[in-house]
Design a protein around this motif. Structure first.
Motif, PDB file in Angstrom:
ATOM      1  N   UNK A  34       0.469   8.426   7.751  1.00  0.00           N
ATOM      2  CA  UNK A  34      -0.438   7.527   7.030  1.00  0.00           C
ATOM      3  C   UNK A  34      -1.487   8.329   6.271  1.00  0.00           C
ATOM      4  N   UNK A  35      -2.024   9.367   6.898  1.00  0.00           N
ATOM      5  CA  UNK A  35      -3.028  10.197   6.235  1.00  0.00           C
ATOM      6  C   UNK A  35      -2.428  10.928   5.041  1.00  0.00           C
ATOM      7  N   UNK A  47     -10.295   7.586   4.595  1.00  0.00           N
ATOM      8  CA  UNK A  47      -9.495   6.821   5.558  1.00  0.00           C
ATOM      9  C   UNK A  47      -9.934   7.203   6.958  1.00  0.00           C
ATOM     10  N   UNK A  48     -10.248   6.197   7.773  1.00  0.00           N
ATOM     11  CA  UNK A  48     -10.521   6.402   9.189  1.00  0.00           C
ATOM     12  C   UNK A  48      -9.639   5.449   9.985  1.00  0.00           C
ATOM     13  N   UNK A 322      -2.886  -0.536  -0.373  1.00  0.00           N
ATOM     14  CA  UNK A 322      -3.637  -0.430   0.875  1.00  0.00           C
ATOM     15  C   UNK A 322      -3.026  -1.338   1.951  1.00  0.00           C
ATOM     16  N   UNK A 323      -2.720  -2.566   1.572  1.00  0.00           N
ATOM     17  CA  UNK A 323      -2.056  -3.463   2.530  1.00  0.00           C
ATOM     18  C   UNK A 323      -0.707  -2.903   2.964  1.00  0.00           C
ATOM     19  N   UNK A 324       0.024  -2.308   2.019  1.00  0.00           N
ATOM     20  CA  UNK A 324       1.321  -1.731   2.345  1.00  0.00           C
ATOM     21  C   UNK A 324       1.178  -0.566   3.319  1.00  0.00           C
ATOM     22  N   UNK A 325       0.136   0.219   3.138  1.00  0.00           N
ATOM     23  CA  UNK A 325      -0.109   1.334   4.043  1.00  0.00           C
ATOM     24  C   UNK A 325      -0.356   0.817   5.460  1.00  0.00           C
ATOM     25  N   UNK A 326      -1.119  -0.257   5.569  1.00  0.00           N
ATOM     26  CA  UNK A 326      -1.374  -0.853   6.879  1.00  0.00           C
ATOM     27  C   UNK A 326      -0.093  -1.453   7.451  1.00  0.00           C
ATOM     28  N   UNK A 332       3.117   0.123  12.401  1.00  0.00           N
ATOM     29  CA  UNK A 332       4.226   0.676  13.196  1.00  0.00           C
ATOM     30  C   UNK A 332       3.807   1.905  14.014  1.00  0.00           C
ATOM     31  N   UNK A 333       2.971   2.764  13.443  1.00  0.00           N
ATOM     32  CA  UNK A 333       2.519   3.948  14.181  1.00  0.00           C
ATOM     33  C   UNK A 333       1.646   3.552  15.364  1.00  0.00           C
ATOM     34  N   UNK A 334       0.843   2.498  15.192  1.00  0.00           N
ATOM     35  CA  UNK A 334      -0.035   2.068  16.281  1.00  0.00           C
ATOM     36  C   UNK A 334       0.753   1.516  17.457  1.00  0.00           C
TER      37      UNK A 334
END
Length: 337
Positions: A34-35, A47-48, A322-326, A332-334
């Motif tokens: 993501x980063x 990004x945090x 930005x929404x796509x990144x989330x 999925x990573x979370x």
């Protein structure tokens, strides 16, 4: 005409196409992709990502550092919403259904629409005041006026209060002024004492209207780390590090559906946008240009993004990315972290 909304596949494809010379990011291994992807979004500044209270990503790609207050644009509306919940708990306002007119002094036009006195705190919070909206293309003309609140109340009403969501910074400016008057102070001092001090973040003074009222709903400045702490407080039911910031009942009320939002499939609460991704509830604050606080209770997750405030963010552009990144990478990573 509204921008068309990306499908999930289109949004992710656009995100991938935006990558510019990606480099390895210093991040928790689960969120490193993501980063790396975020670095390639030329409009994105920082990004945090925090999960379970642990900071997994803290990256500045361009712009100020993570401790410098930045203009969060309409994320200010979410901050003003928090102040309303605090005022309610303190008894400064009796109810969200109380009319706001008594807290505005003599600014109500004498020959104004009778429905003006029906507008409640709830109507302002949910963007259902019925007032002519001042946002987007109409915002500049409104703030160029001599009396922002009077002008908003003097413009023709376009709906009965409580019947239609019409997004407008005038709503939260009226709300912020009413809350400041109820507490016998100004909005800057109110925000610093009730949000800034307990969250250990600085809220520098920002835009005022010609009458000296701080603008409610736009131009507040908060550091990215401060935005993260605010999001973490909501994640934990309104408290952080053992300190109560916002009543837990207010957090719950703020995250209830009150009306559809401007993005199909998204809804609006009390200054928060509501989104469900594959059954996972996402609550987010949104500001012009791509200033974002995402809170995902089921994943114990908070994501903060700051962006270039001089460039728009639409669902066919930066906001969609930005929404796509989330949706496509961070969530999925979370689940695997």
């Amino acid at each position: 005409m509204k921008d068309p909304v990306f499908s999930r596949r289109d949004a992710l494809a656009t995100l991938s196409a935006a990558i510019l010379a990606p480099r390895a990011a210093r991040a928790d291994s689960a969120f490193a992709p993501a980063a790396t992807l975020a670095r390639g979004l030329d409009q994105l500044h920082a990004l945090l990502i925090s999960q379970d209270g642990a900071l997994a990503v803290a990256q500045t790609f361009r712009g100020p550092d993570l401790d410098t207050p930045v203009n969060v644009k309409s994320v200010s509306k979410t901050l003003v919403s928090a102040l309303c919940g605090i005022a309610l708990e303190r008894g400064e306002i009796p109810s969200v259904d109380a009319p706001v007119a008594p807290y505005l002094g003599r600014v109500i036009p004498r020959r104004g629409d009778d429905r003006l006195r029906q507008i409640s705190f709830r109507h302002l919070l949910t963007m259902q005041s019925g007032l002519t909206p001042f946002a987007g293309s109409t915002y500049g003309g409104w703030v160029a006026g001599d009396h922002w609140i009077y002008d908003a109340l003097s413009a023709p009403m376009v709906a009965d209060p409580g019947t239609e969501r019409l997004y407008s910074t005038a709503n939260t400016h009226i709300l912020g002024t009413a809350l400041a008057n109820a507490a016998d102070t100004d909005l800057h001092r109110l925000a610093q004492e009730r949000l800034g001090d307990p969250l250990d973040l600085a809220l520098p003074p920002w835009t005022r209207d010609p009458q000296g009222n701080y603008l409610g709903g736009n131009d507040m400045r908060v550091s990215p780390r401060g935005m993260l702490r605010f999001g973490q407080a909501y994640l934990h039911g309104g408290q952080l590090d053992g300190t109560r910031i916002v009543p837990e009942a207010w957090v719950d009320a703020s995250w209830r559906h009150t009306a559809p939002a401007d993005i199909p499939g998204h809804a609006y609460g009390y200054g928060w946008f509501l989104w469900t991704v594959d059954g996972v509830q996402v609550r987010y604050a949104r500001g012009y240009g791509g200033q974002m606080i995402y809170v995902v209770p089921d994943r114990r997750l908070v994501v903060v993004m700051t962006s270039d405030i001089s460039r728009p963010a639409t669902m066919t552009g930066h906001l969609g990315r930005l929404h796509a990144l989330v949706e496509g990478v961070i969530l999925p990573a979370s689940d695997r972290a």
